[in-house]
Design a protein around this motif. Structure first.
Motif, PDB file in Angstrom:
ATOM      1  N   GLY A 142       9.047  19.449 -11.390  1.00  0.00           N
ATOM      2  CA  GLY A 142       7.613  19.827 -11.610  1.00  0.00           C
ATOM      3  C   GLY A 142       6.420  19.053 -11.026  1.00  0.00           C
ATOM      4  N   VAL A 143       6.786  17.723 -10.355  1.00  0.00           N
ATOM      5  CA  VAL A 143       5.869  16.873  -9.820  1.00  0.00           C
ATOM      6  C   VAL A 143       6.167  16.250  -8.788  1.00  0.00           C
ATOM      7  CG1 VAL A 143       4.003  15.201 -10.483  1.00  0.00           C
ATOM      8  CG2 VAL A 143       4.624  16.877 -12.227  1.00  0.00           C
ATOM      9  N   TYR A 144       6.886  15.165  -9.016  1.00  0.00           N
ATOM     10  CA  TYR A 144       7.570  14.228  -8.046  1.00  0.00           C
ATOM     11  C   TYR A 144       8.983  14.399  -8.083  1.00  0.00           C
ATOM     12  CZ  TYR A 144       2.752  12.194  -7.729  1.00  0.00           C
ATOM     13  OH  TYR A 144       1.705  12.011  -7.582  1.00  0.00           O
ATOM     14  N   ALA A 145       9.964  13.552  -7.196  1.00  0.00           N
ATOM     15  CA  ALA A 145      11.374  13.934  -7.196  1.00  0.00           C
ATOM     16  C   ALA A 145      12.043  13.710  -8.374  1.00  0.00           C
ATOM     17  CB  ALA A 145      11.824  12.959  -5.863  1.00  0.00           C
ATOM     18  N   LEU A 146      11.509  12.837  -9.332  1.00  0.00           N
ATOM     19  CA  LEU A 146      12.120  12.447 -10.365  1.00  0.00           C
ATOM     20  C   LEU A 146      11.504  12.740 -11.520  1.00  0.00           C
ATOM     21  CD1 LEU A 146      13.646   9.239  -8.935  1.00  0.00           C
ATOM     22  CD2 LEU A 146      15.188  11.088 -10.019  1.00  0.00           C
ATOM     23  N   GLY A 147      10.235  13.497 -11.714  1.00  0.00           N
ATOM     24  CA  GLY A 147       9.503  13.910 -12.834  1.00  0.00           C
ATOM     25  C   GLY A 147       8.182  13.525 -12.457  1.00  0.00           C
ATOM     26  N   GLY A 148       7.559  13.272 -13.617  1.00  0.00           N
ATOM     27  CA  GLY A 148       6.034  12.971 -13.417  1.00  0.00           C
ATOM     28  C   GLY A 148       5.431  11.735 -13.160  1.00  0.00           C
ATOM     29  N   SER A 149       6.413  10.715 -12.567  1.00  0.00           N
ATOM     30  CA  SER A 149       5.878   9.605 -12.171  1.00  0.00           C
ATOM     31  C   SER A 149       6.468   9.383 -10.824  1.00  0.00           C
ATOM     32  CB  SER A 149       6.273   8.466 -12.880  1.00  0.00           C
ATOM     33  OG  SER A 149       5.861   8.522 -14.163  1.00  0.00           O
ATOM     34  N   PHE A 150       5.384   8.852  -9.744  1.00  0.00           N
ATOM     35  CA  PHE A 150       5.401   8.754  -8.501  1.00  0.00           C
ATOM     36  C   PHE A 150       6.698   7.314  -8.468  1.00  0.00           C
ATOM     37  CE2 PHE A 150       4.815   6.369  -4.596  1.00  0.00           C
ATOM     38  CZ  PHE A 150       4.562   7.181  -3.639  1.00  0.00           C
ATOM     39  N   THR A 151       7.533   7.347  -7.612  1.00  0.00           N
ATOM     40  CA  THR A 151       8.686   6.419  -7.446  1.00  0.00           C
ATOM     41  C   THR A 151       8.607   6.035  -5.898  1.00  0.00           C
ATOM     42  OG1 THR A 151      10.539   7.606  -7.280  1.00  0.00           O
ATOM     43  CG2 THR A 151       9.797   7.139  -9.550  1.00  0.00           C
ATOM     44  N   LEU A 152       9.500   5.179  -5.669  1.00  0.00           N
ATOM     45  CA  LEU A 152       9.984   4.781  -4.278  1.00  0.00           C
ATOM     46  C   LEU A 152      10.704   5.929  -3.589  1.00  0.00           C
ATOM     47  CD1 LEU A 152       9.709   2.419  -2.172  1.00  0.00           C
ATOM     48  CD2 LEU A 152      11.932   1.434  -3.080  1.00  0.00           C
ATOM     49  N   ALA A 153      11.373   6.630  -4.311  1.00  0.00           N
ATOM     50  CA  ALA A 153      12.048   7.854  -3.794  1.00  0.00           C
ATOM     51  C   ALA A 153      11.177   8.997  -3.055  1.00  0.00           C
ATOM     52  CB  ALA A 153      12.990   8.474  -4.860  1.00  0.00           C
ATOM     53  N   ASP A 154       9.851   8.626  -3.677  1.00  0.00           N
ATOM     54  CA  ASP A 154       8.792   9.932  -3.067  1.00  0.00           C
ATOM     55  C   ASP A 154       8.425   9.168  -1.735  1.00  0.00           C
ATOM     56  OD1 ASP A 154       8.632  11.731  -5.170  1.00  0.00           O
ATOM     57  OD2 ASP A 154       8.059  10.098  -6.443  1.00  0.00           O
ATOM     58  N   VAL A 155       8.321   8.024  -1.726  1.00  0.00           N
ATOM     59  CA  VAL A 155       7.852   7.419  -0.554  1.00  0.00           C
ATOM     60  C   VAL A 155       8.932   7.711   0.874  1.00  0.00           C
ATOM     61  CG1 VAL A 155       7.660   5.305   0.999  1.00  0.00           C
ATOM     62  CG2 VAL A 155       6.669   5.364  -1.350  1.00  0.00           C
ATOM     63  N   VAL A 156      10.030   7.392   0.750  1.00  0.00           N
ATOM     64  CA  VAL A 156      11.070   7.772   1.646  1.00  0.00           C
ATOM     65  C   VAL A 156      11.174   9.600   1.794  1.00  0.00           C
ATOM     66  CG1 VAL A 156      12.073   5.754   1.440  1.00  0.00           C
ATOM     67  CG2 VAL A 156      12.989   7.792   0.217  1.00  0.00           C
ATOM     68  N   LEU A 157      10.980  10.170   0.692  1.00  0.00           N
ATOM     69  CA  LEU A 157      11.306  11.718   0.878  1.00  0.00           C
ATOM     70  C   LEU A 157       9.873  12.359   1.617  1.00  0.00           C
ATOM     71  CD1 LEU A 157      12.715  12.380  -2.567  1.00  0.00           C
ATOM     72  CD2 LEU A 157      13.908  12.828  -0.289  1.00  0.00           C
ATOM     73  N   GLY A 158       8.750  11.678   1.005  1.00  0.00           N
ATOM     74  CA  GLY A 158       7.478  12.173   1.403  1.00  0.00           C
ATOM     75  C   GLY A 158       7.180  11.833   3.111  1.00  0.00           C
ATOM     76  N   LEU A 159       7.738  10.933   3.661  1.00  0.00           N
ATOM     77  CA  LEU A 159       7.730  10.992   5.225  1.00  0.00           C
ATOM     78  C   LEU A 159       8.639  11.741   5.636  1.00  0.00           C
ATOM     79  CD1 LEU A 159       7.497   6.922   5.238  1.00  0.00           C
ATOM     80  CD2 LEU A 159       5.591   8.471   6.209  1.00  0.00           C
ATOM     81  N   SER A 160       9.929  12.033   5.072  1.00  0.00           N
ATOM     82  CA  SER A 160      10.931  13.014   5.555  1.00  0.00           C
ATOM     83  C   SER A 160      10.155  14.546   5.631  1.00  0.00           C
ATOM     84  CB  SER A 160      12.100  13.019   4.938  1.00  0.00           C
ATOM     85  OG  SER A 160      12.726  11.885   5.375  1.00  0.00           O
ATOM     86  N   VAL A 161       9.534  14.572   4.749  1.00  0.00           N
ATOM     87  CA  VAL A 161       8.663  16.025   4.389  1.00  0.00           C
ATOM     88  C   VAL A 161       7.562  16.305   5.359  1.00  0.00           C
ATOM     89  CG1 VAL A 161       7.391  17.568   3.064  1.00  0.00           C
ATOM     90  CG2 VAL A 161       9.274  16.410   1.963  1.00  0.00           C
ATOM     91  N   ASN A 162       7.117  14.945   5.775  1.00  0.00           N
ATOM     92  CA  ASN A 162       5.944  15.015   6.896  1.00  0.00           C
ATOM     93  C   ASN A 162       6.619  15.331   8.167  1.00  0.00           C
ATOM     94  OD1 ASN A 162       3.032  14.278   7.859  1.00  0.00           O
ATOM     95  ND2 ASN A 162       4.580  12.997   8.965  1.00  0.00           N
ATOM     96  N   ARG A 163       7.765  14.720   8.338  1.00  0.00           N
ATOM     97  CA  ARG A 163       8.551  14.884   9.596  1.00  0.00           C
ATOM     98  C   ARG A 163       8.942  16.522   9.767  1.00  0.00           C
ATOM     99  NH1 ARG A 163      12.379  11.072  12.423  1.00  0.00           N
ATOM    100  NH2 ARG A 163      10.371  10.460  13.282  1.00  0.00           N
ATOM    101  N   TRP A 164       9.362  17.103   8.727  1.00  0.00           N
ATOM    102  CA  TRP A 164       9.977  18.455   8.839  1.00  0.00           C
ATOM    103  C   TRP A 164       8.586  19.375   8.805  1.00  0.00           C
ATOM    104  CZ3 TRP A 164       9.169  22.323   4.639  1.00  0.00           C
ATOM    105  CH2 TRP A 164      10.177  23.676   4.773  1.00  0.00           C
ATOM    106  N   MET A 165       7.437  19.223   8.333  1.00  0.00           N
ATOM    107  CA  MET A 165       6.175  19.951   8.459  1.00  0.00           C
ATOM    108  C   MET A 165       5.649  19.837   9.742  1.00  0.00           C
ATOM    109  SD  MET A 165       5.092  21.434   5.493  1.00  0.00           S
ATOM    110  CE  MET A 165       5.054  21.523   3.786  1.00  0.00           C
TER     111      MET A 165
END
Length: 199
Positions: A142-165
């Motif tokens: 619903g929010v971030y990769a692992l739930g409601g809290s931003f984690t280090l997983a979102d740093v690496v995934l967020g940059l990958s999503v940026n590359r895809w976009m």
């Protein structure tokens, strides 16, 4: 002060810079030079120098920074929660990166070694399929990769999503990924080091 070696347009350097921003860590950054080869036998960036400690491999550096300077928010201290974060980090570094590499090198880097049409098409299909896995995960959390809290997983995934976009390919309409991308853009660190027009 932390020293980060590598150009700030590199996706792997940007992981480290964004992590520093999330942790509020001051740092100095410098571009790679020939003399830095002694710090990393692979001659790749990023390299971190921290009070005599020299590290390479971007995900390892990010884990180190969170462990050394964080409060457990980005990378939890308990084993089960930490493993869930690291699971998505490792998936990004292995499965997801392997999927996009050929298409990205062909379509963005214009590398002559990556111009076989069938392999480009296969890489695009694999890339989109893997983003579908992330879309399913984001739909469930619903929010971030692992739930409601931003984690280090979102740093690496967020940059990958940026590359895809940013890469000019046909993309499925993954609504959870799109909402995630917009949500990450609310974070100053992502605006500076992630969603900055660099694939």
């Amino acid at each position: 002060m932390l020293k980060i070696i590598g150009k700030d347009s590199s996706i792997n350097v940007r992981k480290v810079l964004w992590t520093c921003a999330e942790l509020g860590l001051p740092f100095e950054r410098e571009d790679w030079q020939a003399g830095h080869a002694a710090l990393n036998p692979n001659a790749l960036v990023p390299v971190l120098v921290d009070d005599g400690v020299v590290l390479w491999e971007s995900n390892t550096i990010c884990r180190y920074l969170c462990t050394q300077y964080g409060d457990g928010a980005l990378l939890p201290n308990d084993a089960k929660s930490r493993a869930r974060v690291e699971q998505w980090m490792d998936w990004q570094a292995t499965d997801l990166n392997t999927a996009w590499r050929y298409a990205f090198m062909a379509l963005v880097r214009n590398s002559p070694a990556y111009q076989e049409p069938a392999q480009i098409a296969a890489s695009i299909a694999a890339w989109n399929r893997h983003l579908g896995i992330l879309d399913d995960q984001l739909g469930a959390t619903g929010v971030y990769a692992l739930g409601g809290s931003f984690t280090l997983a979102d740093v690496v995934l967020g940059l990958s999503v940026n590359r895809w976009m940013m890469t000019p390919i046909d993309k499925p309409g993954y609504r959870y990924v799109a909402a995630y991308y917009d949500r990450l853009a609310e974070r100053p660190g992502f605006r500076e080091y992630g969603r900055n027009g660099v694939a």
